[in-house]
Design a protein around this motif. Structure first.
Motif, PDB file in Angstrom:
ATOM      1  N   GLN A 187      -1.988   8.062 -22.877  1.00 54.29           N
ATOM      2  CA  GLN A 187      -0.898   8.318 -23.829  1.00 54.29           C
ATOM      3  C   GLN A 187      -1.418   8.065 -25.232  1.00 54.29           C
ATOM      4  N   VAL A 231       8.270   4.154 -26.901  1.00 52.16           N
ATOM      5  CA  VAL A 231       8.871   3.570 -25.691  1.00 52.16           C
ATOM      6  C   VAL A 231       9.605   2.265 -26.038  1.00 52.16           C
ATOM      7  N   GLN A 238       2.912   6.226 -28.752  1.00 51.99           N
ATOM      8  CA  GLN A 238       3.836   6.144 -27.615  1.00 51.99           C
ATOM      9  C   GLN A 238       4.369   4.723 -27.408  1.00 51.99           C
ATOM     10  N   VAL A 252       3.314   0.983 -20.671  1.00 53.04           N
ATOM     11  CA  VAL A 252       2.844   1.885 -21.734  1.00 53.04           C
ATOM     12  C   VAL A 252       1.562   1.354 -22.368  1.00 53.04           C
ATOM     13  N   GLN A 308      -1.141   2.475 -20.187  1.00 52.05           N
ATOM     14  CA  GLN A 308      -1.353   3.917 -20.366  1.00 52.05           C
ATOM     15  C   GLN A 308      -2.189   4.198 -21.619  1.00 52.05           C
ATOM     16  N   VAL A 365       8.927  10.733 -20.862  1.00 47.92           N
ATOM     17  CA  VAL A 365       7.700   9.928 -20.822  1.00 47.92           C
ATOM     18  C   VAL A 365       7.359   9.567 -19.366  1.00 47.92           C
TER      19      VAL A 365
END
Ligand SMILES: Nc1ncnc2c1ncn2[C@@H]1O[C@H](COP(=O)(O)OP(=O)(O)OP(=O)(O)O)[C@@H](O)[C@H]1O
Length: 630
Positions: A311, A319, A315, A302, A305, A193
């Motif tokens: 992403q 994560v 995700q 994340v 993102q 990732v």
């Protein structure tokens, strides 16, 4: 010689073996010996059960991988659901497929776990039994002087700790393997990732690992300084828990005192352990905060993102799960490592103990029972002591002869017997069996011709009366007629017949036979008669009796010894303080301070009016004292 502490007069005067920090340096296991120790454990386990080790490795790999795969499918399901929510018509069947795959993985894991649990238990039992048995065998085969040697006993204590926890160590190694693979896979999954998230998580793990190791090292060092204090505590506990001791302890009113002594030893030990732990709390909190910080940074990244559409939605789940798994598994790995750190350090002691030399058994066996046993100028001092307790004793014993050894307490009588039996080797001088030095003979072949009834005879409380006697000669199948004869000769048959189940009666109140018949406790004299019957059952050509009748009434003793001394088929060496036994001997040796002070028949020694006369004056008949008066 190390002086014994003075007899305590006041409670406080009993020396408590308290902790002495710094007494023993902390034993550290660096990476290489650590790996070697793990390899050693696996080798023994593989020998015991190769299939189970393979299953264990497979199980560890599967249990490390499966949660990641499940997380992966959960993340895919979330992404598919988000796509379906946004109007993608293909996403629904995809999400259902992922759910089915996740369920199938769970089912597989459940089935595998059931089989794995059984196999693991089988392996724990097998390797535990092998390692434990090897430890017993080595301990029981050691040269006799080692049981007096503190260093050997200390080493044994530490080695035993390892062997007792062997099965657990193996489980921990498997857990460590699983946890290690899990951490590596989790970091690998994070790398896919983002590399810097992977690095942050890795850095956050390090302080915690370091702290745990330091704590465990301190605890090992503490453990090593506490060997004596723990032994003292164990001895007190053994005293407290033996029913035979309880009467005296109550009558002397020392139960409370001993309980207090035991608590003080225990509390001192535990308090220091807890102190270590307390000191580490602030540092551990700091290390934990670092880990939480890493988790928060990863999640904020994340979220950013996903908002930026860089992403997919799933995700976040991926994560979040992987980071928290990496951190929690790393923490478990650290505590597993530190908990076996101490056990693996003890492996070294286990190996040292198992390498202690034992008699090779290559010496030649005695062809037959010897006609003469000669002690030639024997000198001996106990291990760790420079006081000579046998100072140049010589004597020759011929087959069929009846000998008495007398002397005051501590004169060296029992020591001499142990040397004659080959348990201790003299520092100088020789024990010669038909002229052959005992050190060149396989000592077990000598023991086959010996029946030794010692002062501290054994009470086999787990066994029946008959079994207690049969233990005198287990090389032959049990012969109940011989058992009865031996019991009669020792005048034990009378009380045995009064037991509810006779010879088949258990002789401890704590025992019960398979038919539910309870055992009966014996008196001191009854136990001694049973031990004497065991000695007679052995039917050996040399019979050694070290104060065999101390608990037997005088009349019974007189009858037993009259019968025994009338028989010339076996050689008798009797240590006794009772004249009734001694005067029947062909020759009496009077020992004093490790030397033969006088020797001759009872009559000769009485006539000599020397040490022997003075020692037994109070037991001599009026005739004997007056006949010999000047
Ligand atoms: N295991 C041992 N370690 C060190 N010294 C010992 C040991 N056993 C005995 N001794 C010492 O050796 C000496 C002789 O002891 P031994 O037991 O041979 O005497 P004994 O004549 O049989 O005495 P008793 O009549 O009390 O049984 C004693 O001074 C004793 O303290």
């Amino acid at each position: 010689m190390s002086e014994k502490p003075a007899q305590p007069r006041h409670p406080e005067s009993i020396r408590l073996n308290s902790s002495q920090p710094g007494k023993a340096p902390p034993r550290k296991l660096a990476l290489r010996p650590y790996a070697r120790a793990v390899g050693q454990v696996l080798k023994v386990s593989f020998k015991a059960s190769p299939g189970a080790v393979i299953m264990k490795v497979a199980g560890s790999l599967i249990s490390a991988t499966l949660p990641l795969v499940t997380t992966y499918f959960a993340a895919l399901t979330t992404t598919a659901l988000a796509a379906g929510y946004a109007g993608d018509s293909d996403a629904g069947p995809r999400a259902i497929l992922y759910v089915i795959i996740t369920a199938a993985l769970g089912l597989f894991w459940g089935a595998f776990s059931s089989v794995d649990r059984y196999i693991q238990q089988l392996m724990s039992f097998k390797v535990g039994a092998i390692v434990g048995d090897m430890m017993y065998q080595r301990f029981l085969a050691l040269e006799f002087w080692r049981y007096d040697d503190k260093e050997t006993v200390d080493l044994y204590d530490r080695a035993k700790r390892f062997s007792d926890s062997y099965a657990r160590v193996l489980d921990r190694i498997a857990a460590i393997f699983t946890q290690f693979v899990s951490v590596v896979l989790a970091i690998g999954a994070l790398l896919l990732v983002s590399w810097w998230i992977a690095v942050i998580v890795l850095v956050a793990i390090v302080p915690s690992v370091y702290l745990q190791f330091k704590l465990s090292r301190e605890q090992i060092a503490h453990w090593n300084t506490q060997v004596d204090s723990r032994r003292q505590r164990r001895m007190i506990e053994q005293n407290l828990l033996r029913p035979q001791h309880i009467a005296e302890m109550r009558l002397y009113g020392i139960v409370g005192y001993l309980m207090d002594l035991r608590s003080r030893l225990r509390d001192a030990d535990e308090r220091r352990r807890l102190d270590f732990q307390k000191r580490y709390i602030p540092k551990q909190l700091a290390a934990d905060s670092l880990q939480y910080g890493a988790e928060v940074v990863s999640l904020i990244w994340v979220v950013g993102q996903i908002i930026a559409r860089a992403q997919p939605v799933g995700q976040f789940l991926y994560v979040q799960q992987i980071v928290s798994r990496a951190l929690s598994t790393a923490n478990s790995l650290v505590s597993s490592l530190s908990s076996i750190d101490e056990d693996l350090a003890n492996l070294k002691d286990y190996e040292l103990f198992m390498a202690l030399p034992v008699p090779s058994g290559k010496e030649k066996p005695l062809p037959a029972s010897p006609n003469t046993v000669e002690l030639r100028d024997i000198r001996f001092s106990y291990t760790g002591s420079d006081i000579e307790v046998i100072k140049g004793i010589s004597m020759t014993i011929r087959a069929g002869q009846h000998i008495a050894i007398v002397g005051e307490n501590g004169a060296g009588k029992s020591t001499l017997i142990r040397i004659l039996a080959g348990l201790y080797r003299p520092d100088s001088g020789q024990v010669l069996l038909d002229g052959v030095d005992l050190t060149t003979i396989d000592v077990t072949s000598w023991h086959r011709h010996l029946a030794v009834l010692s002062q501290e005879f054994l009470k086999y409380e787990f066994a029946t009366a008959a079994e207690n006697i049969y233990l005198g000669d287990v090389d032959q199948p049990r012969d109940d007629d011989r058992i009865r004869r031996a019991a009669s000769d020792a005048e034990a048959m009378e009380f045995i017949n009064k037991l509810p189940n006779g010879l088949e009666n258990h002789v401890s109140n704590w025992m019960e036979d398979p038919r539910g018949r309870k055992g009966s406790g014996l008196s001191g004299g009854q136990w001694q008669r049973l031990a004497m019957a065991r000695n007679f059952y052995r039917d050996a050509s040399f019979m050694v009796m070290d104060e065999p009748t101390s608990a037997i009434d005088a009349l019974a003793e007189h009858r037993i010894f009259t019968r025994l001394f009338a028989d010339r088929s076996s050689t008798i060496i009797a240590i006794s303080h009772r004249l009734a036994t001694i005067e029947k001997a062909d020759i009496v040796y009077m020992l004093e301070d490790g030397r033969i002070a006088e020797q001759g028949t009872h009559k000769e020694l009485v006539a000599l009016r020397g040490r022997y006369f003075r020692m037994f004056e109070s037991q001599l008949s009026v005739d004997e004292t007056s006949q010999n008066s000047p």
